[in-house]
Design a protein around this motif. Structure first.
Motif, PDB file in Angstrom:
ATOM      1  N   GLU A 463       0.828  -1.200   0.000  1.00 42.57           N
ATOM      2  CA  GLU A 463       0.000   0.000   0.000  1.00 42.57           C
ATOM      3  C   GLU A 463       0.865   1.254   0.000  1.00 42.57           C
ATOM      4  O   GLU A 463       0.584   2.231  -0.720  1.00 42.57           O
ATOM      5  N   GLU A 464       1.946   1.258   0.778  1.00 39.03           N
ATOM      6  CA  GLU A 464       2.821   2.424   0.839  1.00 39.03           C
ATOM      7  C   GLU A 464       3.588   2.602  -0.473  1.00 39.03           C
ATOM      8  O   GLU A 464       3.769   3.724  -0.953  1.00 39.03           O
ATOM      9  N   ILE A 465       4.056   1.484  -1.063  1.00 41.15           N
ATOM     10  CA  ILE A 465       4.771   1.557  -2.341  1.00 41.15           C
ATOM     11  C   ILE A 465       3.839   2.082  -3.428  1.00 41.15           C
ATOM     12  O   ILE A 465       4.201   2.948  -4.231  1.00 41.15           O
ATOM     13  N   CYS A 466       2.617   1.564  -3.435  1.00 41.36           N
ATOM     14  CA  CYS A 466       1.615   1.999  -4.413  1.00 41.36           C
ATOM     15  C   CYS A 466       1.336   3.495  -4.274  1.00 41.36           C
ATOM     16  O   CYS A 466       1.265   4.233  -5.271  1.00 41.36           O
ATOM     17  N   GLY A 467       1.220   3.937  -3.047  1.00 41.84           N
ATOM     18  CA  GLY A 467       0.965   5.356  -2.803  1.00 41.84           C
ATOM     19  C   GLY A 467       2.099   6.232  -3.298  1.00 41.84           C
ATOM     20  O   GLY A 467       1.861   7.311  -3.869  1.00 41.84           O
ATOM     21  N   ALA A 468       3.338   5.772  -3.103  1.00 40.12           N
ATOM     22  CA  ALA A 468       4.493   6.552  -3.546  1.00 40.12           C
ATOM     23  C   ALA A 468       4.532   6.667  -5.060  1.00 40.12           C
ATOM     24  O   ALA A 468       4.839   7.739  -5.614  1.00 40.12           O
ATOM     25  N   VAL A 469       4.222   5.569  -5.750  1.00 39.94           N
ATOM     26  CA  VAL A 469       4.215   5.584  -7.215  1.00 39.94           C
ATOM     27  C   VAL A 469       3.075   6.445  -7.737  1.00 39.94           C
ATOM     28  O   VAL A 469       3.250   7.264  -8.643  1.00 39.94           O
ATOM     29  N   ASN A 470       1.881   6.284  -7.162  1.00 42.44           N
ATOM     30  CA  ASN A 470       0.730   7.063  -7.624  1.00 42.44           C
ATOM     31  C   ASN A 470       0.914   8.561  -7.428  1.00 42.44           C
ATOM     32  O   ASN A 470       0.343   9.376  -8.159  1.00 42.44           O
ATOM     33  N   ALA A 471       1.753   8.922  -6.465  1.00 46.76           N
ATOM     34  CA  ALA A 471       2.018  10.347  -6.237  1.00 46.76           C
ATOM     35  C   ALA A 471       2.877  10.949  -7.344  1.00 46.76           C
ATOM     36  O   ALA A 471       2.890  12.169  -7.524  1.00 46.76           O
ATOM     37  N   ARG A 472       3.587  10.083  -8.081  1.00 48.83           N
ATOM     38  CA  ARG A 472       4.497  10.569  -9.130  1.00 48.83           C
ATOM     39  C   ARG A 472       3.870  10.558 -10.524  1.00 48.83           C
ATOM     40  O   ARG A 472       4.404  11.196 -11.442  1.00 48.83           O
ATOM     41  N   VAL A 473       2.816   9.771 -10.721  1.00 53.76           N
ATOM     42  CA  VAL A 473       2.261   9.619 -12.060  1.00 53.76           C
ATOM     43  C   VAL A 473       0.994  10.454 -12.216  1.00 53.76           C
ATOM     44  O   VAL A 473       0.431  10.946 -11.239  1.00 53.76           O
ATOM     45  N   GLY A 474       0.544  10.573 -13.456  1.00 57.39           N
ATOM     46  CA  GLY A 474      -0.676  11.321 -13.712  1.00 57.39           C
ATOM     47  C   GLY A 474      -1.893  10.619 -13.150  1.00 57.39           C
ATOM     48  O   GLY A 474      -1.888   9.407 -12.908  1.00 57.39           O
ATOM     49  N   LYS A 475      -2.968  11.387 -12.961  1.00 62.01           N
ATOM     50  CA  LYS A 475      -4.177  10.822 -12.360  1.00 62.01           C
ATOM     51  C   LYS A 475      -4.722   9.648 -13.161  1.00 62.01           C
ATOM     52  O   LYS A 475      -5.237   8.684 -12.604  1.00 62.01           O
ATOM     53  N   THR A 476      -4.621   9.737 -14.492  1.00 59.92           N
ATOM     54  CA  THR A 476      -5.175   8.661 -15.324  1.00 59.92           C
ATOM     55  C   THR A 476      -4.339   7.393 -15.260  1.00 59.92           C
ATOM     56  O   THR A 476      -4.798   6.329 -15.679  1.00 59.92           O
ATOM     57  N   GLN A 477      -3.100   7.468 -14.756  1.00 56.91           N
ATOM     58  CA  GLN A 477      -2.205   6.314 -14.721  1.00 56.91           C
ATOM     59  C   GLN A 477      -2.204   5.584 -13.379  1.00 56.91           C
ATOM     60  O   GLN A 477      -1.573   4.530 -13.264  1.00 56.91           O
ATOM     61  N   ARG A 478      -2.861   6.115 -12.405  1.00 52.24           N
ATOM     62  CA  ARG A 478      -2.695   5.588 -11.051  1.00 52.24           C
ATOM     63  C   ARG A 478      -3.151   4.133 -10.922  1.00 52.24           C
ATOM     64  O   ARG A 478      -4.188   3.743 -11.444  1.00 52.24           O
ATOM     65  N   LEU A 479      -2.340   3.367 -10.175  1.00 49.68           N
ATOM     66  CA  LEU A 479      -2.668   1.968  -9.898  1.00 49.68           C
ATOM     67  C   LEU A 479      -3.846   1.883  -8.944  1.00 49.68           C
ATOM     68  O   LEU A 479      -3.902   2.604  -7.941  1.00 49.68           O
ATOM     69  N   SER A 480      -4.780   0.988  -9.247  1.00 53.00           N
ATOM     70  CA  SER A 480      -5.914   0.799  -8.344  1.00 53.00           C
ATOM     71  C   SER A 480      -5.579  -0.175  -7.228  1.00 53.00           C
ATOM     72  O   SER A 480      -6.222  -0.165  -6.173  1.00 53.00           O
ATOM     73  N   ALA A 481      -4.560  -1.016  -7.436  1.00 52.63           N
ATOM     74  CA  ALA A 481      -4.136  -1.969  -6.404  1.00 52.63           C
ATOM     75  C   ALA A 481      -2.737  -2.464  -6.729  1.00 52.63           C
ATOM     76  O   ALA A 481      -2.295  -2.403  -7.882  1.00 52.63           O
ATOM     77  N   LEU A 482      -2.046  -2.940  -5.694  1.00 51.96           N
ATOM     78  CA  LEU A 482      -0.712  -3.512  -5.864  1.00 51.96           C
ATOM     79  C   LEU A 482      -0.596  -4.737  -4.978  1.00 51.96           C
ATOM     80  O   LEU A 482      -0.916  -4.687  -3.783  1.00 51.96           O
ATOM     81  N   TYR A 483      -0.141  -5.869  -5.559  1.00 51.40           N
ATOM     82  CA  TYR A 483      -0.032  -7.129  -4.820  1.00 51.40           C
ATOM     83  C   TYR A 483       1.397  -7.669  -4.908  1.00 51.40           C
ATOM     84  O   TYR A 483       2.073  -7.515  -5.943  1.00 51.40           O
ATOM     85  N   ALA A 484       1.832  -8.294  -3.831  1.00 52.53           N
ATOM     86  CA  ALA A 484       3.150  -8.930  -3.804  1.00 52.53           C
ATOM     87  C   ALA A 484       3.016 -10.403  -4.175  1.00 52.53           C
ATOM     88  O   ALA A 484       2.073 -11.081  -3.759  1.00 52.53           O
ATOM     89  N   VAL A 485       3.957 -10.914  -4.975  1.00 56.55           N
ATOM     90  CA  VAL A 485       4.014 -12.335  -5.328  1.00 56.55           C
ATOM     91  C   VAL A 485       5.433 -12.825  -5.081  1.00 56.55           C
ATOM     92  O   VAL A 485       6.394 -12.043  -5.117  1.00 56.55           O
ATOM     93  N   ASP A 486       5.566 -14.116  -4.821  1.00 58.40           N
ATOM     94  CA  ASP A 486       6.896 -14.683  -4.580  1.00 58.40           C
ATOM     95  C   ASP A 486       7.736 -14.687  -5.854  1.00 58.40           C
ATOM     96  O   ASP A 486       8.940 -14.447  -5.824  1.00 58.40           O
ATOM     97  N   GLU A 487       7.094 -14.991  -6.981  1.00 59.61           N
ATOM     98  CA  GLU A 487       7.769 -14.924  -8.270  1.00 59.61           C
ATOM     99  C   GLU A 487       6.735 -14.726  -9.365  1.00 59.61           C
ATOM    100  O   GLU A 487       5.567 -15.073  -9.201  1.00 59.61           O
ATOM    101  N   MET A 488       7.159 -14.163 -10.469  1.00 60.64           N
ATOM    102  CA  MET A 488       6.260 -13.909 -11.579  1.00 60.64           C
ATOM    103  C   MET A 488       6.021 -15.209 -12.362  1.00 60.64           C
ATOM    104  O   MET A 488       6.957 -16.002 -12.548  1.00 60.64           O
ATOM    105  N   PRO A 489       4.790 -15.429 -12.830  1.00 63.40           N
ATOM    106  CA  PRO A 489       4.531 -16.616 -13.662  1.00 63.40           C
ATOM    107  C   PRO A 489       5.196 -16.451 -15.023  1.00 63.40           C
ATOM    108  O   PRO A 489       5.081 -15.399 -15.665  1.00 63.40           O
ATOM    109  N   ARG A 490       5.904 -17.484 -15.471  1.00 55.86           N
ATOM    110  CA  ARG A 490       6.625 -17.387 -16.741  1.00 55.86           C
ATOM    111  C   ARG A 490       6.461 -18.655 -17.558  1.00 55.86           C
ATOM    112  O   ARG A 490       6.208 -19.735 -17.030  1.00 55.86           O
ATOM    113  N   SER A 491       6.662 -18.515 -18.867  1.00 57.77           N
ATOM    114  CA  SER A 491       6.632 -19.657 -19.766  1.00 57.77           C
ATOM    115  C   SER A 491       7.962 -20.396 -19.682  1.00 57.77           C
ATOM    116  O   SER A 491       8.874 -19.986 -18.957  1.00 57.77           O
ATOM    117  N   HIS A 492       8.090 -21.461 -20.486  1.00 53.85           N
ATOM    118  CA  HIS A 492       9.305 -22.276 -20.472  1.00 53.85           C
ATOM    119  C   HIS A 492      10.548 -21.512 -20.901  1.00 53.85           C
ATOM    120  O   HIS A 492      11.666 -21.924 -20.573  1.00 53.85           O
TER     121      HIS A 492
END
Length: 512
Positions: A463-492
């Motif tokens: 939530e704090e990271i999301c808030g920091a990023v949203n403070a830097r970007v334009g209103k139309t770009q703001r993230l509505s949510a941010l989630y942490a994952v252990d690793e990104m899903p990837r193909s082979h």
């Protein structure tokens, strides 16, 4: 041999036979089970090709291969081409239904399959095909000294089929001709010989991937040595590179990242490395910079598609100020950037990328409809260009900066949001190792951006990271949510699977 490789067209199988005569005792292939010299490579390819023809292979017919990469796998691939057939490696990570669909689509009569994949399959899996155990190809091939019937390839003859890495449905078969492969890899092989590089490569991605061909086909075309890894592992890759005195490698970005994060990386001697390639997935400027600092030799990023289109090259070691780009179109490649009405946009303006080159596919196997969808036809000349599927912009020096996948662009409240812009902002945060942004449906805005991050650690919450990023970007770009994952899903081959992230985002939003 340089004169042959410099020609506009030639026979790849004939080239391998000539190398075997010139250097019979030199090592051609290595895997965990052993080595093969050039004399035995040529002999076994001939014997396998002979047996394929004896058991019904016709000119232009596919030979399906399913299993973990190995010397035997490589022999079957090369023998299929030598016999006048088509190498059709199948994706091991696909479902049984997808594999059956690919096998049927290929039109193959022969299926070379290893014990591990055979054990996974139902006994009734493709019963109309002749099954040959990959572990037993040397017992299956024709007797020693046998030569296959003469085969002189036509430029338009199919060389191989590479199946796309789609996550749903039956993957499309991308057909490459003998002319396409010759144009693509004879030139690379020639460049090695002209530079006087002793080519010893590591193929550490699967042989069913077009990515791997860069570390396989041109190396053999130049009379080099290829180590084939069955599965990538940092310690084994480093041990092999040091022991072999490897000079060339192809790695995808996730493999470079794992090597950079490997605790014992700096203990290995990689001083023989001359050229490192990367392709298949976004390669961050930060990671490119770290690879340049810590791994010897040049670093070349290749941007294109298995289907072809424009080929962009970034010689990262020569252009350290352009690491955020994928380089410039290679000689013989053309690029246009169009708006949604198919009009060319000015330099610096993002748009839909189309491209063409001498290394384009013949088409999708049995899918003329999909082939047509993948192309953009110039209304003035009737010439076919490939839709690259990416949104990009060209800077004042001609370097291409990718903004994102066209299908991943988010339209929120009528405004275009490019995920790469938000991902870049997220990765500026000290706690964030990796970021990805997707769009999900929104009643209020049509779509809204949602972010995912792999965290290094730190005191701040999402939530704090999301808030920091949203403070830097334009209103139309703001993230509505941010989630942490252990690793990104990837193909082979390390491609980020944004479809899976989008499904996660929709699920978490609906249950919130």
């Amino acid at each position: 041999m340089q004169e042959k490789l410099a020609g506009p067209f030639g026979s790849y199988p004939a080239l391998l036979r000539e190398w075997a005569q010139v250097q019979p005792d030199k090592t051609s292939l290595i895997d965990d089970a052993g080595t093969l010299n050039w004399r035995d490579l040529a002999d076994m390819v001939e014997r396998l090709a002979t047996r394929l023809v004896e058991t019904g292979l016709e000119r232009g017919q596919s030979v399906a291969i399913l299993g973990t990469s190995s010397i035997n796998y490589a022999l079957v691939f090369l023998a299929a081409v030598r016999a006048g057939g088509v190498a059709a490696p199948l994706t091991t990570s696909a479902s049984t239904e997808q594999l059956a669909g690919m096998a049927r689509d290929s039109g193959a009569r022969h299926l070379f399959i290893d014990a591990a994949k055979s054990a996974e399959m139902d006994e009734a899996f493709m019963p109309d095909m002749q099954h040959i155990a990959l572990e037993d190809v040397r017992g299956w091939m024709a007797p020693a000294g046998t030569s296959a019937p003469d085969f002189q390839p036509d430029k338009r003859d199919p060389f191989n089929i590479i199946y796309s890495s789609g996550t749903t449905g039956i993957p499309k078969g991308i057909v490459h001709s003998h002319q396409m492969r010759w144009t693509q890899f004879a030139a690379t092989g020639l460049s090695y010989l002209q530079a006087g590089i002793e080519i010893r490569s590591i193929a550490s991605t699967p042989l069913y991937s077009n990515t791997t061909m860069v570390a396989f086909l041109p190396v053999l075309a130049a009379g080099g040595t290829v180590r084939i890894m069955g599965k990538f592992d940092c310690a084994r890759w480093l041990t092999n590179a040091q022991a072999d005195r490897s000079t060339v490698t192809m790695l995808v970005p996730v493999q470079y990242q794992r090597l950079m994060d490997f605790a014992g990386f700096d203990d290995f001697d990689l001083s023989s490395l001359t050229l490192k390639y990367c392709t298949s997935a976004p390669f961050s400027a930060e990671l490119k910079g770290e690879v340049l600092r810590r791994m010897p030799g040049g670093l070349i990023e290749i941007y294109s598609m298995t289907e072809g289109g424009v080929v962009c090259l970034l010689e990262a070691h020569k252009f350290p100020d352009k690491l955020h780009t994928v380089g410039r179109p290679a000689p013989g490649s053309e690029l246009r950037v169009l708006d949604d009405d198919d009009r060319e946009v000015p330099p610096g303006t993002p748009g839909n990328m189309i491209g063409r080159s001498m290394t384009m596919m013949s088409g999708y196997k049995n899918r003329p409809d999909k082939t047509a969808e993948a192309q953009w036809i110039d209304p003035e000349t009737g010439e076919a260009w490939m839709r690259m599927g990416d949104i990009g912009r060209v800077d004042e020096d001609g370097f291409v900066d990718l903004v994102g996948r066209a299908k991943d662009m988010i339209i929120s409240g009528g405004f275009n949001i490019y995920p790469s812009d938000l991902e870049e902002e997220l990765e500026k945060e000290a706690e964030v190792r990796e970021a990805a942004v997707v769009g999900i449906a929104s009643k209020q805005w049509g779509e809204t951006p949602v972010g995912f991050v792999v965290l290094k650690g730190g005191a701040r919450s999402c939530e704090e990271i999301c808030g920091a990023v949203n403070a830097r970007v334009g209103k139309t770009q703001r993230l509505s949510a941010l989630y942490a994952v252990d690793e990104m899903p990837r193909s082979h081959i390390g491609k980020l699977l944004k479809t899976e992230l989008r499904e996660r985002a929709e699920h978490q939003t609906s249950t919130a």
